[in-house]
Design a protein around this motif. Structure first.
Motif, PDB file in Angstrom:
ATOM      1  N   SER A   7       6.915 -24.480  54.714  1.00 44.31           N
ATOM      2  CA  SER A   7       5.712 -23.710  55.059  1.00 44.31           C
ATOM      3  C   SER A   7       5.531 -22.510  54.130  1.00 44.31           C
ATOM      4  CB  SER A   7       5.786 -23.239  56.518  1.00 44.31           C
ATOM      5  OG  SER A   7       5.779 -24.341  57.402  1.00 44.31           O
ATOM      6  N   VAL A  10       4.226 -23.864  50.906  1.00 41.70           N
ATOM      7  CA  VAL A  10       2.807 -24.218  51.041  1.00 41.70           C
ATOM      8  C   VAL A  10       1.940 -22.968  50.981  1.00 41.70           C
ATOM      9  CG1 VAL A  10       1.061 -25.094  52.657  1.00 41.70           C
ATOM     10  CG2 VAL A  10       3.204 -26.360  52.316  1.00 41.70           C
ATOM     11  N   LEU A  11       2.352 -21.929  51.715  1.00 42.48           N
ATOM     12  CA  LEU A  11       1.562 -20.695  51.782  1.00 42.48           C
ATOM     13  C   LEU A  11       1.452 -20.034  50.409  1.00 42.48           C
ATOM     14  CD1 LEU A  11       0.149 -18.517  53.579  1.00 42.48           C
ATOM     15  CD2 LEU A  11       2.381 -17.420  53.781  1.00 42.48           C
ATOM     16  N   SER A  32      -5.172 -20.907  51.833  1.00 42.41           N
ATOM     17  CA  SER A  32      -3.705 -21.007  51.869  1.00 42.41           C
ATOM     18  C   SER A  32      -3.178 -20.746  53.278  1.00 42.41           C
ATOM     19  CB  SER A  32      -3.078 -20.035  50.870  1.00 42.41           C
ATOM     20  OG  SER A  32      -3.445 -18.707  51.145  1.00 42.41           O
ATOM     21  N   THR A  33      -3.846 -19.867  54.024  1.00 40.24           N
ATOM     22  CA  THR A  33      -3.438 -19.609  55.409  1.00 40.24           C
ATOM     23  C   THR A  33      -3.661 -20.842  56.281  1.00 40.24           C
ATOM     24  OG1 THR A  33      -4.003 -17.262  55.165  1.00 40.24           O
ATOM     25  CG2 THR A  33      -3.793 -18.104  57.411  1.00 40.24           C
ATOM     26  N   CYS A  36      -1.047 -23.409  55.522  1.00 41.83           N
ATOM     27  CA  CYS A  36       0.244 -23.004  56.083  1.00 41.83           C
ATOM     28  C   CYS A  36       0.295 -23.246  57.590  1.00 41.83           C
ATOM     29  CB  CYS A  36       0.498 -21.526  55.775  1.00 41.83           C
ATOM     30  SG  CYS A  36       2.058 -20.906  56.439  1.00 41.83           S
ATOM     31  N   SER A  39       0.837 -26.841  58.203  1.00 42.76           N
ATOM     32  CA  SER A  39       2.211 -27.255  57.913  1.00 42.76           C
ATOM     33  C   SER A  39       3.186 -26.769  58.983  1.00 42.76           C
ATOM     34  CB  SER A  39       2.649 -26.735  56.543  1.00 42.76           C
ATOM     35  OG  SER A  39       2.850 -25.334  56.574  1.00 42.76           O
ATOM     36  N   CYS A 296       1.194 -15.231  58.951  1.00 41.74           N
ATOM     37  CA  CYS A 296       2.040 -16.342  58.482  1.00 41.74           C
ATOM     38  C   CYS A 296       3.304 -15.821  57.799  1.00 41.74           C
ATOM     39  CB  CYS A 296       1.261 -17.238  57.531  1.00 41.74           C
ATOM     40  SG  CYS A 296      -0.088 -18.155  58.308  1.00 41.74           S
TER      41      CYS A 296
END
Length: 434
Positions: A7, A10-11, A32-33, A36, A39, A296
């Motif tokens: 995660s 990914v973020l 991107s948030t 995330c 994910s 996140c």
């Protein structure tokens, strides 16, 4: 690889990829948030919840007021009076007009709080005058854009309010007070750079100093300078909150611009409000999406990981402080100021405090680092504004700015390793005990 690590990848991976693809920063943060949250297996309802929570702050109400105040004062005939005031003080020196440029930014920054507004307003007046008097156009533009960063440090600065909110409610008044000496130090360092270059290139001096003329210009500039007193003194002595003082300053700026200096009419006021709304919409969407991004980061324990990673490189306080500056400088090359403050404060502030850097001092460090970033390609917005005002290629202006980068870096290092530069005034005037 653990689900949490995936995660994080990914973020941060999607965020920097979108930045490299030149997505608008708010979209990059928001997308991107979302990726995330997916994910992590979280509901996307979390996104609007965190966005609303991020903007649900009384302190943030000061931001639109400070932006409005800066636009009104910048459009209301203030620039010429501050130029005359600075000229009466520093025009007699070698490279007099360039020295005036430095101190105009110090005075004007205390009104606009924006490097971009400073460059656009003062640059359009001073750069042609400097060129006419024998200064190279690229030099004139370089000193205009570098000195504009003083306005980020000298209160009132809406970026200080954003940092205070991101850092968990640090005193805005303490941050305001903390900016004066670093801003002054930056001005002095730029003056030294200007003087050395002016000697080598034999730039002209201005008229001799006259106490009578200085007194005359102080009187003419009084109404402009009084706006700073309303904001700063009101907050420091506890008469107003930052938000209340900003609101009062907007009303004051409107009256001064319309009825005293008469640099604005009501048609101009509505145009200024339109500019404010455009700027504010960008700032607020960044704050909202960055709040969700920060959620996140916190959920995935990225601040803790950052502390462990950086302190794992070295346990030396000096090395860690230099690393923090290096990270912020590099981010400044690819990101704008507000996103860096919003995203990096929750990550890097714990690292800074772990080596004894006060949160207020770190705020000044962050703002100055971001200011340098505004002058560096490929995303240096103030560099591009200065180039557009002077009608010069960006590369030529960037090359002329190199000596002044050294002045700014020297100031940054002094602010980093001498805490009292930032903390002396908050401790003396506000009893700050951080």
């Amino acid at each position: 690889m653990s689900p949490e690590a995936i995660s994080v990848l990914v973020l941060l991976g999607s965020f920097f990829l979108l930045i490299l693809l030149r997505f608008p920063i708010a979209y990059a943060v928001g997308i991107s948030t979302v990726l995330c949250l997916l994910s992590m297996g979280n509901s996307l309802v979390t996104l609007p919840q965190q966005m609303v929570r991020g903007t649900w702050s009384f302190s943030l109400m000061a931001v639109p007021f400070f932006i409005t105040m800066g636009v009104l004062m910048g459009s209301g005939g203030i620039s010429e009076k501050l130029i005359a005031l600075a000229n009466s003080l520093f025009g007699w020196m070698r490279g007099g007009l360039a020295q005036v440029n430095v101190w105009d930014s110090y005075f004007f920054g205390g009104i606009s709080g924006s490097a971009a507004a400073d460059t656009a307003s003062l640059g359009s007046i001073l750069i042609p005058i400097m060129v006419e008097q024998g200064y190279e156009a690229d030099f004139s533009t370089a000193i205009t854009i570098t000195s504009s960063c003083e306005g980020l440090l000298v209160p009132p600065s809406h970026n200080m309010v954003i940092y205070a909110t991101s850092a968990g409610g640090i005193s805005v008044g303490a941050l305001f007070m903390a900016g004066y000496l670093p801003g002054f130090l930056l001005a002095v360092s730029l003056m030294v750079g200007v003087y050395i270059i002016s000697l080598k290139r034999n730039y002209p001096k201005g008229e001799r100093f006259s106490l009578k003329n200085f007194g005359k210009q102080i009187i003419r500039s009084f109404w402009a300078l009084a706006a700073i007193l309303i904001v700063v003194v009101g907050v420091v002595i506890g008469l107003f909150t930052a938000t209340e003082s900003a609101a009062i300053a907007v009303v004051y700026s409107l009256i001064v611009s319309l009825y005293i200096y008469k640099g604005l009419n009501w048609k101009g006021v509505w145009k200024a409000f339109d500019e404010c709304i455009e700027t504010l919409s960008i700032v607020m969407i960044l704050i909202a999406t960055s709040a969700a991004f920060g959620y996140c980061l916190t959920t995935l324990h990225v601040p803790d990981l950052a502390v462990k990673f950086i302190t794992g490189i070295s346990s030396n306080r000096i090395v860690i402080a230099l690393l923090l500056n290096l990270i912020l400088l590099l981010l400044g090359c690819v990101m704008d100021m507000a996103p860096i403050i919003l995203i990096c404060t929750p990550i890097l502030l714990p690292v800074a405090t772990s080596i004894g850097i006060d949160p207020v001092q770190f705020g000044i460090m962050m703002v100055l680092n971001c200011g340098i970033g505004l002058l560096t390609p490929p995303v240096g917005s103030v560099l591009f504004i200065g180039s557009a005002v002077a009608k010069l290629p960006v590369e030529k202006v960037a090359k002329a700015t190199l000596p002044f980068y050294l002045c700014m870096i020297a100031t940054l290092l002094l602010v980093t390793f001498i805490p009292e530069i930032s903390l002396l005034l908050p401790r003396l005037l506000m009893g700050y005990g951080g």
